[in-house]
Design a protein around this motif. Structure first.
Motif, PDB file in Angstrom:
ATOM      1  N   ASP A   1      65.092  24.794  99.904  1.00  0.00           N
ATOM      2  CA  ASP A   1      65.444  26.176 100.180  1.00  0.00           C
ATOM      3  C   ASP A   1      66.460  26.230 101.321  1.00  0.00           C
ATOM      4  OD1 ASP A   1      64.881  28.907 101.728  1.00  0.00           O
ATOM      5  OD2 ASP A   1      64.222  29.139  99.643  1.00  0.00           O
TER       6      ASP A   1
ATOM      7  N   TRP B   1      70.636  19.455  97.851  1.00  0.00           N
ATOM      8  CA  TRP B   1      70.044  18.517  96.899  1.00  0.00           C
ATOM      9  C   TRP B   1      69.826  17.153  97.556  1.00  0.00           C
ATOM     10  CZ3 TRP B   1      68.071  19.253  92.133  1.00  0.00           C
ATOM     11  CH2 TRP B   1      68.369  20.443  91.473  1.00  0.00           C
TER      12      TRP B   1
ATOM     13  N   THR C   1      53.900  28.303  91.725  1.00  0.00           N
ATOM     14  CA  THR C   1      55.332  28.208  91.494  1.00  0.00           C
ATOM     15  C   THR C   1      55.652  28.325  90.021  1.00  0.00           C
ATOM     16  OG1 THR C   1      57.288  26.843  91.766  1.00  0.00           O
ATOM     17  CG2 THR C   1      55.252  25.679  91.320  1.00  0.00           C
TER      18      THR C   1
ATOM     19  N   VAL D   1      58.438  26.671  88.985  1.00  0.00           N
ATOM     20  CA  VAL D   1      59.307  25.528  88.773  1.00  0.00           C
ATOM     21  C   VAL D   1      58.727  24.664  87.666  1.00  0.00           C
ATOM     22  CG1 VAL D   1      60.298  23.458  89.787  1.00  0.00           C
ATOM     23  CG2 VAL D   1      60.125  25.532  91.144  1.00  0.00           C
TER      24      VAL D   1
ATOM     25  N   GLN E   1      63.068  24.561  96.087  1.00  0.00           N
ATOM     26  CA  GLN E   1      63.520  25.482  95.042  1.00  0.00           C
ATOM     27  C   GLN E   1      63.454  24.872  93.653  1.00  0.00           C
ATOM     28  OE1 GLN E   1      67.443  27.039  95.842  1.00  0.00           O
ATOM     29  NE2 GLN E   1      66.617  28.731  97.046  1.00  0.00           N
ATOM     30  N   GLN E   2      63.854  23.598  93.527  1.00  0.00           N
ATOM     31  CA  GLN E   2      63.890  22.957  92.218  1.00  0.00           C
ATOM     32  C   GLN E   2      63.529  21.483  92.351  1.00  0.00           C
ATOM     33  OE1 GLN E   2      68.006  24.272  91.334  1.00  0.00           O
ATOM     34  NE2 GLN E   2      67.211  25.036  89.392  1.00  0.00           N
TER      35      GLN E   2
ATOM     36  N   GLY F   1      56.951  26.204  99.260  1.00  0.00           N
ATOM     37  CA  GLY F   1      57.935  27.261  99.422  1.00  0.00           C
ATOM     38  C   GLY F   1      59.285  26.746  99.871  1.00  0.00           C
ATOM     39  N   GLU F   2      59.289  25.572 100.497  1.00  0.00           N
ATOM     40  CA  GLU F   2      60.549  25.004 100.983  1.00  0.00           C
ATOM     41  C   GLU F   2      61.349  24.317  99.878  1.00  0.00           C
ATOM     42  OE1 GLU F   2      57.545  24.884 104.355  1.00  0.00           O
ATOM     43  OE2 GLU F   2      57.589  24.420 102.209  1.00  0.00           O
TER      44      GLU F   2
ATOM     45  N   SER G   1      56.784  20.911  93.896  1.00  0.00           N
ATOM     46  CA  SER G   1      57.180  22.192  93.305  1.00  0.00           C
ATOM     47  C   SER G   1      56.371  23.359  93.848  1.00  0.00           C
ATOM     48  CB  SER G   1      57.025  22.137  91.782  1.00  0.00           C
ATOM     49  OG  SER G   1      57.865  21.150  91.228  1.00  0.00           O
TER      50      SER G   1
ATOM     51  N   LYS H   1      65.881  20.110  95.234  1.00  0.00           N
ATOM     52  CA  LYS H   1      66.719  21.084  95.926  1.00  0.00           C
ATOM     53  C   LYS H   1      65.844  21.879  96.885  1.00  0.00           C
ATOM     54  CE  LYS H   1      69.926  24.943  95.481  1.00  0.00           C
ATOM     55  NZ  LYS H   1      70.517  25.979  94.598  1.00  0.00           N
TER      56      LYS H   1
END
Length: 688
Positions: free
Chosen positions: A52, A114, A31, A33, A139-140, A136-137, A133, A50
């Motif tokens: 996905d 979030w 990742t 991130v 994002q942030q 894949g699920e 991080s 957050k």
């Protein structure tokens, strides 16, 4: 207030104690991130995550979406739960609880993705963040940064009967307005030397030019200002008439039930995001009175024979703008990024169009030796390390207000910061927001104010450190007489209920107040603006910086730059500030003049109603005052029906069956057409 309400948190800091950003990150091979190594100043055992959008349906099925529902013990996402199982018992909760009226907008902005993940503080934040991080699920991942007030100076109490120099005149019958040079400055605020001799004074007109503006408007209760600060004393006699009251929570102050379905219980006058309760607090021994002070500048009631005057506080017969208390500081309790972003979204969802934010991170151009580090230096850095802040402020500026109301969008107003640095602090420095520098009673920059890069406007913030040199730079000067800002404070801060503070924290509410007054006048004229249009009017109507600088004395201006070693007046280098204080000083009279020739006419809105449901509208908002009774004509009466209650002034439209029909409303010889759409509700998230 000088050196106050400046936050320092895991990433950056404002004021005496702070830490600088560590750009190093923990990045896995899977990742990109970034996870800042700043866990020491983040809430232990908590991460803001957050997810996905592809797992949104799973989260919706598993997770409670209201605060009253409480957190869940599983996310429902296998890989996420597998990672979190490694840290033992954990909880997952939506950052932004569901508001039944605004859930569609929440989902469109992605804020529903979030979540707060809570786990045992025995585990390092970086380690858990690194594992999450890599999925894949996810994002942030962001730390829930701790936000501390670096200074906790209480307001200097106003003591009735003490001999003081009157700083101006009183337009209304409020007895303390004579000491509010920031409202009406007649040039009679004096600075004296140690012999009691006058060595300088304020300059007439170095104020917000509100007296002329009051001839046109003094405020309007349809305009709501959210004060993100310490709690506002809603029982204060000068503030009580203008406190926002949640119509769906009347009689439920601090209650446990969420009567209006906005996700927060007992939020009668706002919400305490520090203690997670509808009970607004102001009397902790560590509270300074700051929230009540900025609220008083904006909307203390005028002409009520008590206390101070304010910019948009109205009068007993013509109420002023409303103050919503969004409490993000409380005593010695450490607040967090989570509390801050919840407060911002709450303000947008509950009718506020102005965010009053007298706080921010340390300036990226601050002296790192003096302030213990430097803060964000670019938009990219701020957005990278505080992504949830950026997206939440975006939500406010795009979703506050109404396409059919006075303002479409919201205006966020920040203090520029108090490090005397040539750069405003974030978040205020970001170009979408208003960033306010501070001036003294002679138009000159306040000793402490940030200026330059990112500063968009200036306003009176006060400065007790007045030193003018007419003859002898070595003379033994002492502080000018009350060169700071007088406003409302809770009784535990000052028995009189009034006190003095100074800083860009005080300059900020002067701009918020003038913006609120301008929007009030627009409402009075039934005019509509976008947020960007109104900000342009604000900047174009200032007392220009070039005019202000002409009043700066050719002589040197001395202020007290005290240190622990010595207390010797130093000359301010005014050349550093030329062209660096924003467009100029906020000017209420010019703004109201500009509004008269700008904007568009407000129009009665198209309405969306559920079958069997109803909506209530106040039609007087869209017609000239005194237009008379309202007549509604609905083309297809099988789709909807209407009724008007002359006592409440509300028009109620009820949906009868699914469909669409044209309609019109008339009053005072003016007719406006609109469309009624009646649909079947599609679950919890709005209409299909």
């Amino acid at each position: 207030m000088k050196k106050y309400l400046h936050i320092f948190c895991a990433a950056v800091g404002l004021s005496v104690i702070s830490c600088s950003i560590n750009e190093e990150s923990i990045v896995t091979d899977e990742t990109s991130v970034k996870v800042p190594e700043l866990a020491g100043d983040a809430v232990a055992g908590e991460l803001l995550v957050k997810f996905d959008p592809q797992v949104s349906d799973i989260l919706d099925r598993i997770m409670p979406v209201t605060k009253s529902g409480g957190p869940a013990t599983r996310s429902g996402i296998g890989t996420v739960d597998d990672v979190l199982d490694l840290v033992g018992t954990y909880q997952v909760e939506r950052v932004f609880p569901k508001n039944t009226r605004t859930e569609s907008a929440t989902r469109e902005s992605g804020l529903h993705l979030w979540y707060v993940v809570r786990f045992s503080d025995e585990f390092r934040l970086e380690d858990v963040a690194k594992r999450l991080s890599s999925l894949g699920e996810v994002q942030q991942v962001e730390l829930n940064r701790i936000m501390k007030r670096s200074r906790k100076e209480k307001a200097v109490p106003f003591v009735p009967g003490k001999v003081m120099t009157k700083a101006g005149v009183s337009h209304f019958d409020d007895p303390l307005m004579y000491y509010q040079w920031d409202m009406i400055n007649d040039g009679n605020l004096f600075a004296v030397n140690d012999k009691g001799e006058t060595v300088g004074k304020s300059i007439a007109g170095a104020d917000v030019q509100v007296e002329e503006a009051w001839k046109k408007c003094t405020g309007d209760p349809s305009i709501i200002v959210a004060v993100l600060d310490e709690g506002v004393d809603f029982t204060h006699p000068d503030l009580k008439p203008n406190m926002w009251t949640n119509p769906g929570e009347q009689g439920n102050y601090g209650g446990k039930e969420d009567l209006d379905g906005n996700g927060y219980s007992g939020d009668t006058h706002g919400y305490n995001f520090v203690r997670n309760t509808g009970i607004i607090t102001t009397n902790d021994i560590a509270d300074t009175g700051h929230g009540s002070h900025v609220a008083g500048v904006i909307a203390a009631q005028n002409n009520n024979s008590i206390g101070i005057g304010s910019i948009a506080g109205g009068t007993p017969d013509k109420p002023g703008v409303k103050i919503m208390s969004c409490q993000i500081f409380s005593g010695d309790i450490e607040t967090s990024a989570l509390a801050q972003v919840r407060a911002v979204k709450y303000a947008a969802d509950n009718g506020a169009v102005i965010l009053q934010c007298s706080w921010g991170y340390i300036s990226g151009a601050a002296n790192g030796y003096v302030w213990g580090g430097q803060g964000y230096t670019s938009d990219e850095m701020w957005m990278e390390y505080s992504p949830i802040e950026k997206v939440t402020f975006d939500y406010f500026i795009h979703n506050a207000g109404s396409p059919n109301g006075v303002l479409d969008g919201g205006i966020a107003i920040f203090a520029a910061g108090n490090e005397n640095a040539p750069m405003a602090c974030y978040p205020g420095k970001y170009g979408d927001y208003v960033s306010v520098a501070s001036t003294a009673a002679d138009w000159t920059p306040s000793t402490f104010t940030n200026y330059g890069d990112g500063t968009t406007i200036c306003a009176p913030g006060g400065d007790q450190n007045y030193y003018w040199d007419f003859t002898d730079a070595e003379a033994g000067y002492k502080r000018g007489e009350r060169g700071s800002i007088l406003s409302t404070v809770p009784p535990h801060v000052a028995e009189s209920g009034y006190g003095y503070m100074e800083g860009t924290s005080m300059a900020c509410p002067h701009v918020s107040g003038v913006v609120a007054l301008g929007l009030s006048y627009a409402a009075q004229l039934r005019k509509h603006f976008t947020a960007d249009e109104f900000k342009e009017l604000l900047y174009s109507s200032v007392t220009p910086a070039s005019d202000i600088e002409k009043t700066w004395p050719s002589r040197k201006v001395y202020r007290d730059f005290a240190t622990e070693i010595e207390n010797v007046p130093e000359s301010m280098q005014l050349s550093l500030y030329r062209g660096q204080m924003g467009a100029g000083q906020v000017n209420a009279a010019r703004l109201l003049d500009a509004i008269e020739g700008a904007g568009s006419a407000m129009k009665f809105p198209n309405l969306y109603i559920a079958v069997g449901g109803s909506v209530d509208v106040n039609p007087s908002i869209y017609f000239a005052e005194g237009a008379g009774d309202f007549n509604v004509v609905i083309s297809d009466k099988t789709v909807a029906e209407s009724s008007y209650d002359s006592n409440s002034g509300k028009l109620r439209l009820k949906g009868l069956k699914a469909g669409m029909t044209k309609a019109s409303i008339s009053a005072g010889g003016v007719t406006q057409e609109f469309v009624i759409t009646v649909r079947t509700s599609t679950g919890d998230y709005g209409w299909l």
